[in-house]
Scaffold this motif. Structure first.
Motif, PDB file in Angstrom:
ATOM      1  N   HIS A  23      80.006  46.918  46.195  1.00  0.00           N
ATOM      2  CA  HIS A  23      78.610  46.538  46.400  1.00  0.00           C
ATOM      3  C   HIS A  23      77.828  46.473  45.093  1.00  0.00           C
ATOM      4  O   HIS A  23      78.069  47.246  44.171  1.00  0.00           O
ATOM      5  N   ILE A  24      76.876  45.559  45.063  1.00  0.00           N
ATOM      6  CA  ILE A  24      75.934  45.407  43.957  1.00  0.00           C
ATOM      7  C   ILE A  24      74.538  45.406  44.565  1.00  0.00           C
ATOM      8  O   ILE A  24      74.303  44.788  45.607  1.00  0.00           O
ATOM      9  N   ALA A  25      73.599  46.082  43.898  1.00  0.00           N
ATOM     10  CA  ALA A  25      72.202  46.046  44.320  1.00  0.00           C
ATOM     11  C   ALA A  25      71.327  45.816  43.094  1.00  0.00           C
ATOM     12  O   ALA A  25      71.448  46.527  42.099  1.00  0.00           O
ATOM     13  N   VAL A  26      70.485  44.810  43.183  1.00  0.00           N
ATOM     14  CA  VAL A  26      69.494  44.547  42.143  1.00  0.00           C
ATOM     15  C   VAL A  26      68.159  45.007  42.712  1.00  0.00           C
ATOM     16  O   VAL A  26      67.736  44.543  43.776  1.00  0.00           O
ATOM     17  N   ILE A  27      67.526  45.928  42.004  1.00  0.00           N
ATOM     18  CA  ILE A  27      66.254  46.500  42.433  1.00  0.00           C
ATOM     19  C   ILE A  27      65.163  45.942  41.527  1.00  0.00           C
ATOM     20  O   ILE A  27      65.217  46.126  40.311  1.00  0.00           O
ATOM     21  N   ALA A  28      64.184  45.262  42.118  1.00  0.00           N
ATOM     22  CA  ALA A  28      63.062  44.707  41.359  1.00  0.00           C
ATOM     23  C   ALA A  28      61.772  45.310  41.911  1.00  0.00           C
ATOM     24  O   ALA A  28      61.648  45.550  43.118  1.00  0.00           O
ATOM     25  N   LEU A  29      60.830  45.562  41.011  1.00  0.00           N
ATOM     26  CA  LEU A  29      59.588  46.226  41.402  1.00  0.00           C
ATOM     27  C   LEU A  29      58.381  45.475  40.854  1.00  0.00           C
ATOM     28  O   LEU A  29      58.431  44.945  39.738  1.00  0.00           O
ATOM     29  N   SER A  30      57.307  45.448  41.642  1.00  0.00           N
ATOM     30  CA  SER A  30      56.046  44.879  41.172  1.00  0.00           C
ATOM     31  C   SER A  30      54.901  45.750  41.653  1.00  0.00           C
ATOM     32  O   SER A  30      54.951  46.311  42.751  1.00  0.00           O
ATOM     33  N   GLN A  31      53.885  45.854  40.815  1.00  0.00           N
ATOM     34  CA  GLN A  31      52.713  46.674  41.121  1.00  0.00           C
ATOM     35  C   GLN A  31      51.650  45.809  41.773  1.00  0.00           C
ATOM     36  O   GLN A  31      51.315  44.737  41.274  1.00  0.00           O
ATOM     37  N   ILE A  32      51.120  46.258  42.909  1.00  0.00           N
ATOM     38  CA  ILE A  32      50.019  45.597  43.600  1.00  0.00           C
ATOM     39  C   ILE A  32      48.943  46.658  43.809  1.00  0.00           C
ATOM     40  O   ILE A  32      49.071  47.506  44.700  1.00  0.00           O
ATOM     41  N   ASP A  33      47.907  46.630  42.966  1.00  0.00           N
ATOM     42  CA  ASP A  33      46.865  47.657  42.979  1.00  0.00           C
ATOM     43  C   ASP A  33      47.500  49.033  42.831  1.00  0.00           C
ATOM     44  O   ASP A  33      48.182  49.279  41.856  1.00  0.00           O
ATOM     45  N   LYS A  34      47.333  49.910  43.832  1.00  0.00           N
ATOM     46  CA  LYS A  34      47.893  51.264  43.765  1.00  0.00           C
ATOM     47  C   LYS A  34      49.278  51.365  44.406  1.00  0.00           C
ATOM     48  O   LYS A  34      49.865  52.437  44.450  1.00  0.00           O
ATOM     49  N   ASP A  35      49.782  50.249  44.899  1.00  0.00           N
ATOM     50  CA  ASP A  35      51.043  50.253  45.633  1.00  0.00           C
ATOM     51  C   ASP A  35      52.143  49.534  44.840  1.00  0.00           C
ATOM     52  O   ASP A  35      51.870  48.800  43.902  1.00  0.00           O
ATOM     53  N   THR A  36      53.394  49.751  45.270  1.00  0.00           N
ATOM     54  CA  THR A  36      54.541  49.120  44.631  1.00  0.00           C
ATOM     55  C   THR A  36      55.323  48.326  45.663  1.00  0.00           C
ATOM     56  O   THR A  36      55.619  48.828  46.744  1.00  0.00           O
ATOM     57  N   ASN A  37      55.639  47.082  45.314  1.00  0.00           N
ATOM     58  CA  ASN A  37      56.574  46.294  46.115  1.00  0.00           C
ATOM     59  C   ASN A  37      57.969  46.574  45.586  1.00  0.00           C
ATOM     60  O   ASN A  37      58.210  46.519  44.380  1.00  0.00           O
ATOM     61  N   LEU A  38      58.882  46.887  46.496  1.00  0.00           N
ATOM     62  CA  LEU A  38      60.266  47.206  46.165  1.00  0.00           C
ATOM     63  C   LEU A  38      61.149  46.114  46.773  1.00  0.00           C
ATOM     64  O   LEU A  38      61.220  45.960  47.988  1.00  0.00           O
ATOM     65  N   PHE A  39      61.798  45.343  45.903  1.00  0.00           N
ATOM     66  CA  PHE A  39      62.678  44.250  46.324  1.00  0.00           C
ATOM     67  C   PHE A  39      64.130  44.715  46.142  1.00  0.00           C
ATOM     68  O   PHE A  39      64.485  45.193  45.063  1.00  0.00           O
ATOM     69  N   ILE A  40      64.948  44.556  47.170  1.00  0.00           N
ATOM     70  CA  ILE A  40      66.360  44.867  47.081  1.00  0.00           C
ATOM     71  C   ILE A  40      67.152  43.597  47.364  1.00  0.00           C
ATOM     72  O   ILE A  40      66.996  42.979  48.435  1.00  0.00           O
ATOM     73  N   TYR A  41      67.949  43.192  46.388  1.00  0.00           N
ATOM     74  CA  TYR A  41      68.883  42.073  46.544  1.00  0.00           C
ATOM     75  C   TYR A  41      70.276  42.702  46.498  1.00  0.00           C
ATOM     76  O   TYR A  41      70.610  43.399  45.534  1.00  0.00           O
ATOM     77  N   THR A  42      71.083  42.470  47.503  1.00  0.00           N
ATOM     78  CA  THR A  42      72.362  43.165  47.563  1.00  0.00           C
ATOM     79  C   THR A  42      73.460  42.343  48.214  1.00  0.00           C
ATOM     80  O   THR A  42      73.201  41.457  49.019  1.00  0.00           O
ATOM     81  N   LYS A  43      74.678  42.661  47.803  1.00  0.00           N
ATOM     82  CA  LYS A  43      75.852  42.095  48.478  1.00  0.00           C
ATOM     83  C   LYS A  43      76.992  43.091  48.353  1.00  0.00           C
ATOM     84  O   LYS A  43      76.965  44.008  47.586  1.00  0.00           O
TER      85      LYS A  43
END
Length: 118
Positions: free
Chosen positions: A98-118
């Motif tokens: 398995h591979i997981a790419v974790i990407a993050l972005s800040q939206i005001d006080k919150d964080t978006n957590l993106f997981i791309y995986t296979k």
């Protein structure tokens, strides 16, 4: 008799330590990906032509640096290895097939957590 007593004590201590170990929880979307505490699922996408599936989560009241450091530690505790590190915005981990790419972005006080995986 002393050896038997020592064996019993050692075994009891060993079993006590094992039972206190962390239990890893996994995401509902990907049964092999450790979950990040306090996330809310925003959306998912099926596998693309490269075979990567995607899920987006929201983590309230935190920074991308905190989430990146804590989540990478969660992955390492579950036996994953970091293969690319561009924190705090992106890191890649691998375990077995398995591979997981974790990407993050800040939206005001919150964080978006993106997981791309296979």
């Amino acid at each position: 008799m002393k050896k038997l007593l020592l064996l019993i004590i050692t075994t009891t201590l060993f079993l006590s330590l094992i039972s206190c170990g962390k239990i890893t929880e996994y995401t509902k979307e990907f049964s092999y990906i450790p979950s990040y505490p306090g996330t809310t699922l925003k959306s998912t996408e099926p596998a693309n032509e490269q075979g990567f599936s995607k899920a987006i989560y929201l983590v309230k009241d935190t920074t991308i640096s905190e989430v990146a450091d804590n989540y990478e530690r969660i992955f390492h505790d579950d036996g994953w290895k970091t293969t690319d590190n561009q924190k705090p915005t992106v890191f890649t981990v691998e375990k077995e097939k398995h591979i997981a790419v974790i990407a993050l972005s800040q939206i005001d006080k919150d964080t978006n957590l993106f997981i791309y995986t296979k």
